[in-house]
Design an enzyme around this catalytic site. Sequence first.
Site, short mmCIF file in Angstrom:
data_model
loop_
_atom_site.label_atom_id
_atom_site.label_comp_id
_atom_site.label_asym_id
_atom_site.label_seq_id
_atom_site.Cartn_x
_atom_site.Cartn_y
_atom_site.Cartn_z
N SER A 30 0.85 -1.18 0.00
CA SER A 30 0.00 0.00 0.00
C SER A 30 0.89 1.24 0.00
O SER A 30 1.70 1.40 -0.91
CB SER A 30 -0.96 -0.03 1.21
OG SER A 30 -1.84 1.07 1.15
N THR A 31 0.81 2.08 1.02
CA THR A 31 1.56 3.34 1.06
C THR A 31 3.06 3.07 0.90
O THR A 31 3.64 2.31 1.66
CB THR A 31 1.31 4.07 2.39
OG1 THR A 31 -0.10 4.13 2.62
CG2 THR A 31 1.90 5.46 2.36
N HIS A 56 -2.50 -1.10 -3.41
CA HIS A 56 -3.64 -0.19 -3.21
C HIS A 56 -3.42 1.03 -4.10
O HIS A 56 -2.47 1.79 -3.90
CB HIS A 56 -3.73 0.26 -1.75
CG HIS A 56 -4.04 -0.85 -0.80
ND1 HIS A 56 -3.85 -0.74 0.55
CD2 HIS A 56 -4.53 -2.11 -1.01
CE1 HIS A 56 -4.20 -1.88 1.14
NE2 HIS A 56 -4.62 -2.72 0.21
N MET A 149 -0.22 0.99 5.06
CA MET A 149 -1.01 1.34 6.24
C MET A 149 -2.13 0.34 6.43
O MET A 149 -2.71 -0.16 5.47
CB MET A 149 -1.59 2.75 6.05
CG MET A 149 -2.31 3.32 7.26
SD MET A 149 -2.90 5.01 6.90
CE MET A 149 -1.34 5.84 6.59
N ASP A 152 -4.45 -4.89 5.82
CA ASP A 152 -4.78 -5.69 4.64
C ASP A 152 -3.59 -6.55 4.24
O ASP A 152 -2.45 -6.06 4.15
CB ASP A 152 -5.18 -4.78 3.48
CG ASP A 152 -5.70 -5.54 2.28
OD1 ASP A 152 -6.29 -6.62 2.48
OD2 ASP A 152 -5.52 -5.04 1.15
#
Length: 209
Positions: A30-31, A56, A149, A152
């Site tokens: 993600s991030t 993401h 973050m 998930d």
Amino acid sequence: MPGVRAALAKPADHPAVTLRSTAIIAIGASTGGTEAIREVLEKLPANIPGTVITQHIPAGFSKAFSERLNHLCRMEVKEAEDGDELYQGRVLVAPGGFHMMLRRAGSGYRVSVKDGPRVCYQRPSVDVLFRSVAEEAGPNAVAALLTGMGSDGASGLSQIRQAGGDTIAQDEESCVVFGMPREAIRMGAAAQVLPLQQVASNILRLVTV
């Protein structure tokens, strides 16, 4: 023109290594993940086992992300479409706004790209991908959960480990955000916790015959 051809040429490949044709690599992030994924893929050879990635990312950005990786990396990288075949030398990236799942197709694999409710507040969700990899590839899976973050991917990574697959989580020091890997480590889902710069070499070790 020679200059244009040179600019579009793939990087030189690794020395030849024999890789397990039955292996499946799965990566979630993600991030901070777009650059982390690039760093991992740039270090892997053109004949990488079939690889599936959920990052993401908003709808509309995943295609450009995939095309950038395709130019930078040795293997083929493309935004996944429903029914795409997964094979050695190909990386499929979940499109923004859709879940991607691995599915058996005869002796090989394809992906399903579907709408559906958000999982862990995300679509695409790493958990959705990883759970399908655990179910379909089991002990043939090698999975890495990178910077991001939230939580998930932690549950899905745990399922891959329980199914006999190899699992990696990125360490805190090299993460932009340590949330997703931290949750996976807390759950006992990660067999290895590694700095980002060691992830590719360990994936390669795990899939080498």
